[in-house]
Design a protein around this motif. Structure first.
Motif, PDB file in Angstrom:
ATOM      1  N   GLY A 195       2.009  12.697  12.080  1.00  0.00           N
ATOM      2  CA  GLY A 195       3.316  13.249  11.760  1.00  0.00           C
ATOM      3  C   GLY A 195       4.326  12.218  11.321  1.00  0.00           C
ATOM      4  N   GLN A 196       3.993  10.938  11.465  1.00  0.00           N
ATOM      5  CA  GLN A 196       4.953   9.892  11.100  1.00  0.00           C
ATOM      6  C   GLN A 196       4.241   8.705  10.454  1.00  0.00           C
ATOM      7  OE1 GLN A 196       6.747   7.804  14.430  1.00  0.00           O
ATOM      8  NE2 GLN A 196       5.400   8.837  15.873  1.00  0.00           N
ATOM      9  N   LEU A 197       3.372   8.987   9.508  1.00  0.00           N
ATOM     10  CA  LEU A 197       2.688   7.915   8.809  1.00  0.00           C
ATOM     11  C   LEU A 197       3.673   7.173   7.900  1.00  0.00           C
ATOM     12  CD1 LEU A 197      -0.661   9.608   7.699  1.00  0.00           C
ATOM     13  CD2 LEU A 197      -0.328   7.938   9.528  1.00  0.00           C
ATOM     14  N   PRO A 198       3.490   5.871   7.743  1.00  0.00           N
ATOM     15  CA  PRO A 198       4.375   5.133   6.839  1.00  0.00           C
ATOM     16  C   PRO A 198       4.085   5.500   5.393  1.00  0.00           C
ATOM     17  CG  PRO A 198       2.603   3.712   7.615  1.00  0.00           C
ATOM     18  CD  PRO A 198       2.486   4.994   8.395  1.00  0.00           C
ATOM     19  N   ALA A 199       5.132   5.770   4.634  1.00  0.00           N
ATOM     20  CA  ALA A 199       4.941   6.073   3.216  1.00  0.00           C
ATOM     21  C   ALA A 199       4.343   4.883   2.490  1.00  0.00           C
ATOM     22  CB  ALA A 199       6.266   6.473   2.584  1.00  0.00           C
ATOM     23  N   ARG A 200       4.693   3.683   2.937  1.00  0.00           N
ATOM     24  CA  ARG A 200       4.127   2.462   2.381  1.00  0.00           C
ATOM     25  C   ARG A 200       4.194   1.358   3.419  1.00  0.00           C
ATOM     26  NH1 ARG A 200       8.365  -0.568  -1.618  1.00  0.00           N
ATOM     27  NH2 ARG A 200      10.189  -0.474  -0.250  1.00  0.00           N
ATOM     28  N   TYR A 201       3.357   0.378   3.252  1.00  0.00           N
ATOM     29  CA  TYR A 201       3.381  -0.810   4.094  1.00  0.00           C
ATOM     30  C   TYR A 201       2.785  -1.950   3.288  1.00  0.00           C
ATOM     31  CZ  TYR A 201      -1.529   0.504   4.860  1.00  0.00           C
ATOM     32  OH  TYR A 201      -2.844   0.854   4.663  1.00  0.00           O
ATOM     33  N   ALA A 202       3.017  -3.157   3.746  1.00  0.00           N
ATOM     34  CA  ALA A 202       2.440  -4.338   3.098  1.00  0.00           C
ATOM     35  C   ALA A 202       1.408  -4.945   4.022  1.00  0.00           C
ATOM     36  CB  ALA A 202       3.523  -5.357   2.757  1.00  0.00           C
ATOM     37  N   VAL A 203       0.334  -5.457   3.456  1.00  0.00           N
ATOM     38  CA  VAL A 203      -0.741  -6.036   4.260  1.00  0.00           C
ATOM     39  C   VAL A 203      -1.235  -7.308   3.597  1.00  0.00           C
ATOM     40  CG1 VAL A 203      -2.490  -4.608   3.119  1.00  0.00           C
ATOM     41  CG2 VAL A 203      -2.947  -5.534   5.396  1.00  0.00           C
ATOM     42  N   GLN A 204      -1.559  -8.300   4.416  1.00  0.00           N
ATOM     43  CA  GLN A 204      -2.039  -9.578   3.910  1.00  0.00           C
ATOM     44  C   GLN A 204      -3.129 -10.111   4.820  1.00  0.00           C
ATOM     45  OE1 GLN A 204       0.969 -12.612   3.702  1.00  0.00           O
ATOM     46  NE2 GLN A 204      -0.411 -14.160   2.848  1.00  0.00           N
ATOM     47  N   LEU A 205      -4.266 -10.488   4.242  1.00  0.00           N
ATOM     48  CA  LEU A 205      -5.330 -11.132   5.001  1.00  0.00           C
ATOM     49  C   LEU A 205      -4.907 -12.582   5.247  1.00  0.00           C
ATOM     50  CD1 LEU A 205      -8.290 -10.720   6.089  1.00  0.00           C
ATOM     51  CD2 LEU A 205      -9.027 -11.832   3.969  1.00  0.00           C
ATOM     52  N   TRP A 262      -5.339  -9.552   9.639  1.00  0.00           N
ATOM     53  CA  TRP A 262      -4.365  -9.061   8.672  1.00  0.00           C
ATOM     54  C   TRP A 262      -2.978  -9.022   9.300  1.00  0.00           C
ATOM     55  CZ3 TRP A 262      -9.230  -6.939   9.153  1.00  0.00           C
ATOM     56  CH2 TRP A 262     -10.022  -6.864   7.992  1.00  0.00           C
ATOM     57  N   LYS A 263      -1.979  -9.348   8.506  1.00  0.00           N
ATOM     58  CA  LYS A 263      -0.575  -9.184   8.913  1.00  0.00           C
ATOM     59  C   LYS A 263      -0.006  -7.974   8.190  1.00  0.00           C
ATOM     60  CE  LYS A 263       2.569 -12.172   7.527  1.00  0.00           C
ATOM     61  NZ  LYS A 263       3.385 -13.406   7.474  1.00  0.00           N
ATOM     62  N   ILE A 264       0.626  -7.077   8.952  1.00  0.00           N
ATOM     63  CA  ILE A 264       1.192  -5.858   8.391  1.00  0.00           C
ATOM     64  C   ILE A 264       2.708  -5.962   8.456  1.00  0.00           C
ATOM     65  CG2 ILE A 264       1.366  -3.347   8.627  1.00  0.00           C
ATOM     66  CD1 ILE A 264      -1.616  -5.132  10.113  1.00  0.00           C
ATOM     67  N   SER A 265       3.362  -5.623   7.376  1.00  0.00           N
ATOM     68  CA  SER A 265       4.821  -5.701   7.343  1.00  0.00           C
ATOM     69  C   SER A 265       5.395  -4.515   6.581  1.00  0.00           C
ATOM     70  CB  SER A 265       5.272  -7.025   6.712  1.00  0.00           C
ATOM     71  OG  SER A 265       4.721  -7.178   5.414  1.00  0.00           O
ATOM     72  N   ARG A 266       6.723  -4.469   6.509  1.00  0.00           N
ATOM     73  CA  ARG A 266       7.425  -3.371   5.859  1.00  0.00           C
ATOM     74  C   ARG A 266       8.137  -3.905   4.619  1.00  0.00           C
ATOM     75  NH1 ARG A 266       9.869  -0.756  11.473  1.00  0.00           N
ATOM     76  NH2 ARG A 266       7.829  -0.076  12.281  1.00  0.00           N
ATOM     77  N   PRO A 267       7.733  -3.481   3.432  1.00  0.00           N
ATOM     78  CA  PRO A 267       8.355  -3.986   2.205  1.00  0.00           C
ATOM     79  C   PRO A 267       9.863  -3.766   2.217  1.00  0.00           C
ATOM     80  CG  PRO A 267       6.386  -2.713   1.695  1.00  0.00           C
ATOM     81  CD  PRO A 267       6.669  -2.508   3.148  1.00  0.00           C
ATOM     82  N   GLY A 268      10.605  -4.835   2.000  1.00  0.00           N
ATOM     83  CA  GLY A 268      12.057  -4.728   2.005  1.00  0.00           C
ATOM     84  C   GLY A 268      12.659  -4.523   3.375  1.00  0.00           C
ATOM     85  N   GLY A 269      11.813  -4.539   4.412  1.00  0.00           N
ATOM     86  CA  GLY A 269      12.315  -4.350   5.767  1.00  0.00           C
ATOM     87  C   GLY A 269      12.611  -2.913   6.138  1.00  0.00           C
ATOM     88  N   HIS A 270      12.276  -1.981   5.242  1.00  0.00           N
ATOM     89  CA  HIS A 270      12.587  -0.569   5.485  1.00  0.00           C
ATOM     90  C   HIS A 270      11.302   0.220   5.744  1.00  0.00           C
ATOM     91  CE1 HIS A 270      16.690  -1.359   4.277  1.00  0.00           C
ATOM     92  NE2 HIS A 270      16.261  -1.874   3.131  1.00  0.00           N
ATOM     93  N   ARG A 271      11.457   1.326   6.491  1.00  0.00           N
ATOM     94  CA  ARG A 271      10.315   2.188   6.807  1.00  0.00           C
ATOM     95  C   ARG A 271      10.687   3.633   6.581  1.00  0.00           C
ATOM     96  NH1 ARG A 271       7.463   4.864  11.275  1.00  0.00           N
ATOM     97  NH2 ARG A 271       5.236   4.371  11.061  1.00  0.00           N
ATOM     98  N   SER A 272       9.915   4.327   5.773  1.00  0.00           N
ATOM     99  CA  SER A 272      10.052   5.771   5.623  1.00  0.00           C
ATOM    100  C   SER A 272       8.712   6.398   5.974  1.00  0.00           C
ATOM    101  CB  SER A 272      10.473   6.141   4.199  1.00  0.00           C
ATOM    102  OG  SER A 272       9.497   5.707   3.260  1.00  0.00           O
ATOM    103  N   ILE A 299       0.852  -1.193   0.000  1.00  0.00           N
ATOM    104  CA  ILE A 299       0.000   0.000   0.000  1.00  0.00           C
ATOM    105  C   ILE A 299       0.886   1.242   0.000  1.00  0.00           C
ATOM    106  CG2 ILE A 299      -1.835   1.233   1.198  1.00  0.00           C
ATOM    107  CD1 ILE A 299      -2.634  -1.583   0.198  1.00  0.00           C
ATOM    108  N   GLN A 300       0.779   2.050  -1.025  1.00  0.00           N
ATOM    109  CA  GLN A 300       1.535   3.301  -1.117  1.00  0.00           C
ATOM    110  C   GLN A 300       0.704   4.408  -0.465  1.00  0.00           C
ATOM    111  OE1 GLN A 300       4.600   3.308  -2.216  1.00  0.00           O
ATOM    112  NE2 GLN A 300       4.733   1.365  -3.357  1.00  0.00           N
TER     113      GLN A 300
END
Length: 241
Positions: free
Chosen positions: A194-204, A220-230, A172-173
């Motif tokens: 003030g610190q929303l994730p620019a993107r995240y991954a989600v899976q039902l 749902w499982k929420i994760s960080r694509p590539g392990g990075h967070r901006s 999710i972008q």
């Protein structure tokens, strides 16, 4: 750790349905539902479960519903946010979809004590009709004469049509597509804007309906694509017009 979230969705919705069938539906609160969830998770783990823990990465008294600790260390194996969606009093309106989005973002934010293999989990259980109208069919305005957009379809993953959960996550972008949901986020979780994730991954990863007009549970499982967070500041990126 390998928690079978599909089994958790079956067990939790079935337990809640049992209480409803016994005429105790009005006695089910979010605290009670959280206890049932903790019991189902406990059946699959060897570590400890801790309820209502202060979020280690957010200031103030923001709480996480459940943490699963590893048996031999203080690492977090699973951080879980949970929502029990039910009919409320005639004069009490809950913004269920906004609260669910806030829970998703709170659990996405957690970084401390998370290691490789740790899971960020959102569990939403509720009465089928309320889930339909308040969650699955929830929409937000885009403005500018554009059609409304579905919240779950855009920011999460929809419930399965075939009864099977999703096999892959969706990235999710949020920075690019999140503006229509700004009001919901501002209402439910102003501390996160003030610190929303620019993107995240989600899976039902879990879904079960115990009874046609009864209770269902989605996980749902929420994760960080590539392990990075901006992150980005919503007020700066989505200025109000």
């Amino acid at each position: 750790m390998a928690i079978d979230w599909q089994r958790i969705s079956i067990a939790l919705s079935s337990r809640l349905q049992f209480e409803m069938a016994c005429g105790r539906g009005r006695l089910i609160s979010e605290d009670i539902s959280r206890i049932f969830l903790a019991e189902t998770v406990q059946s699959q783990i060897s570590g400890a479960i801790e309820p209502e823990i202060n979020h280690p990465d957010l200031p103030g008294n923001t709480r996480l519903d459940l943490l699963v600790r590893s048996p031999s260390a203080q690492n977090i194996e699973a951080a879980i946010e949970h929502k029990w969606v039910r009919r409320t009093g005639e004069n009490v309106g809950r913004q269920w979809m906004a609260e669910v989005l806030a829970d998703l973002l709170r659990v996405e934010t957690i970084s401390s004590q998370m290691v490789q293999g740790s899971e960020r989990i959102l569990v939403v259980s509720g009465e089928v009709e309320e889930m339909r109208s308040k969650i699955w069919e929830s929409q937000s305005r885009q403005g500018g004469g554009q059609p409304r957009v579905g919240v779950v379809n855009t920011l999460m993953q929809a419930r399965p049509q075939s009864g099977e959960v999703q096999s892959e996550s969706t990235t999710i972008q949020l920075r690019n597509i999140g503006r229509p949901f700004f009001k919901k986020l501002r209402h439910a979780a102003p501390e996160l804007l003030g610190q929303l994730p620019a993107r995240y991954a989600v899976q039902l990863v879990g879904y079960h309906r115990a009874y046609a007009e009864g209770v269902e549970c989605a996980i749902w499982k929420i994760s960080r694509p590539g392990g990075h967070r901006s992150t980005f500041d919503a007020a700066d990126h989505w200025p109000e017009t």
